[in-house]
Enzyme design. Structure first.
Site, PDB file in Angstrom:
ATOM      1  N   ASN A  60      -9.962  -0.852  -2.092  1.00  0.00           N
ATOM      2  CA  ASN A  60      -8.550  -0.600  -1.789  1.00  0.00           C
ATOM      3  C   ASN A  60      -7.706  -1.161  -2.942  1.00  0.00           C
ATOM      4  O   ASN A  60      -7.660  -2.370  -3.137  1.00  0.00           O
ATOM      5  CB  ASN A  60      -8.221  -1.294  -0.454  1.00  0.00           C
ATOM      6  CG  ASN A  60      -6.771  -1.164  -0.052  1.00  0.00           C
ATOM      7  OD1 ASN A  60      -5.919  -0.799  -0.864  1.00  0.00           O
ATOM      8  ND2 ASN A  60      -6.477  -1.486   1.194  1.00  0.00           N
TER       9      ASN A  60
ATOM     10  N   HIS B 212      -3.899   6.972   1.483  1.00  0.00           N
ATOM     11  CA  HIS B 212      -4.092   5.675   0.826  1.00  0.00           C
ATOM     12  C   HIS B 212      -5.492   5.194   1.187  1.00  0.00           C
ATOM     13  O   HIS B 212      -5.905   5.263   2.346  1.00  0.00           O
ATOM     14  CB  HIS B 212      -3.027   4.686   1.308  1.00  0.00           C
ATOM     15  CG  HIS B 212      -3.438   3.264   1.115  1.00  0.00           C
ATOM     16  ND1 HIS B 212      -3.803   2.766  -0.114  1.00  0.00           N
ATOM     17  CD2 HIS B 212      -3.590   2.231   1.994  1.00  0.00           C
ATOM     18  CE1 HIS B 212      -4.148   1.496   0.020  1.00  0.00           C
ATOM     19  NE2 HIS B 212      -4.034   1.158   1.284  1.00  0.00           N
TER      20      HIS B 212
ATOM     21  N   CYS C 191       0.826  -1.224   0.000  1.00  0.00           N
ATOM     22  CA  CYS C 191       0.000   0.000   0.000  1.00  0.00           C
ATOM     23  C   CYS C 191       0.856   1.269   0.000  1.00  0.00           C
ATOM     24  O   CYS C 191       0.398   2.332  -0.396  1.00  0.00           O
ATOM     25  CB  CYS C 191      -0.932   0.018   1.204  1.00  0.00           C
ATOM     26  SG  CYS C 191      -1.975  -1.430   1.262  1.00  0.00           S
TER      27      CYS C 191
END
Ligand code: UT7
Length: 334
Positions: A291, A261, A115
């Site tokens: 995500n 993020h 991430c």
């Protein structure tokens, strides 16, 4: 020393929209749970035969970023490609972009860092530009999660979250002191098992997996200790944003746009409340894409810019946290 500046942004997401109700047909989950716990309403998944892959989505996003930067593939001096879901175990996606976009034989660096991959990638590119070694660098974050998720109830805490897509940024050398002011990177490997995909890998290779199959702990699918990751994310996001602001003598109130993020809408909202930011100061699109790990920040940054929410002179803060654990921030004067 020079400064590096983002002069072109692009994004690509596959056309195939997968709603929460679609997932509820595959596993024991429901729209209410997913929306309440994560904010996600839908995500995009590559469809077999649609011609997409991690690298190809990266190329599509990069083509748009290059056009907007008014540069040709030959103008790029280096590629930095961040992904946790490369098309092949090796080589990584960077060389595929170099080939498919017809670039010169420029270096292609593959970044993992999950991430935080795009933030790590921007930091690497920034260092090469600052020193004067390269002028134009293409930084990509791209992910194909759907090809490697377990769409069964046993993995529902992981599989409903992730989506596919790509984003790209073109960085160039700048003399006017606008651009990336600083980058801040961290890791804490003690928690490497809390969010991980353990095999196939050199420590858990295919013959062993086949011999063990089916195993209870399904090591060939990602696993996550959700609440543990969540708690660490809140702390580390806040720390690394503060670290970046302090390094530049800036205050939270000066942030024009925070792009976290897109891990979980609840995480973004908690950060927003902690820093007392208005809705107009934080960008979220996890509702539409889920995500997308390394792709989430460049996709969100591209959309925020396309919507006119980032203007010249704005203070833009990017922050990421994820598997590793790794985390980081980028402070930009646009
Ligand atoms: O991007 C990298 C960083 N990643 C993150 O930051 C993710 C951080 N973690 C999270 O976002 C959240 O922990 C999740 C969204 C993953 C999970 O939410 P949670 O509120 O922490 O739920 P939980 O894991 O504590 O599970 C609560 C319940 C459990 O049932 P029981 O044991 O209470 O009966 C789960 O089995 O919810 C159940 N559950 C689900 N139910 C319906 C877990 N996943 C699902 C699902 N649908 N998809």
């Amino acid at each position: 020393m020079y400064t590096s500046k983002i002069i072109g942004l692009g994004k690509y997401v596959p056309e195939n929209v997968v709603t929460n109700d679609d997932l509820a047909k595959l596993m024991d989950t429901n729209d209410a749970w997913i929306q309440e716990r994560t904010g996600i309403q839908e995500r995009r998944h590559i469809k077999k035969g649609d011609g997409n892959s991690t690298s190809i989505m990266g190329v599509k996003a990069s083509t748009i970023a290059l056009e907007r930067a008014n540069l040709k593939p030959d103008d790029i001096d280096m590629i930095v490609f961040a992904t946790l879901s490369p098309d092949m175990y090796f080589p990584g996606g960077g060389v595929e972009v170099q080939h498919l976009m017809g670039m010169r034989t420029v270096p292609a660096l593959d970044v993992r860092n999950q991430c935080s991959g795009f933030v790590y990638g921007l930091s690497v590119a920034d260092q090469f530009i600052k020193t004067g070694m390269y002028k134009n660098i293409l930084v990509i974050g791209a992910e194909n999660h759907s090809g490697g998720l377990d769409f069964n109830t046993r993995s529902r805490g992981v599989s409903v979250i992730f989506g596919d897509g790509a984003g790209a940024a073109v960085l160039t050398r700048s003399d006017d002191k606008t651009g990336i002011l600083s980058t801040h990177l961290h890791s804490e490997g003690a928690h490497k098992d809390q969010l991980a995909l353990k095999g196939p890998s050199t420590s858990y290779w295919v013959p062993e997996i086949i011999a063990d199959n089916p195993r209870e702990d399904i090591p060939y699918y990602p696993v996550m200790n959700g609440q543990f990751v969540f708690k660490h994310a809140i702390t580390r996001f806040a720390e690394v944003i503060n670290e970046g602001l302090q390094a530049n003598g800036l205050n939270v109130s000066e942030i024009n746009m925070l792009i976290p993020h897109q891990a979980n809408l609840r995480i973004s909202q908690m950060i927003q409340r902690k820093f007392k930011l208005q809705d107009s100061q934080v960008y979220n699109n996890i509702q539409r894409y889920g995500n997308t790990t390394a792709a989430s920040i460049p996709i969100a940054l591209t959309e925020a810019w396309e919507e006119g929410r980032i203007k010249k002179g704005d203070l833009v803060v990017l922050a990421a946290f994820g598997s590793g654990f790794t985390w980081g921030s980028v402070i930009i004067r646009w």
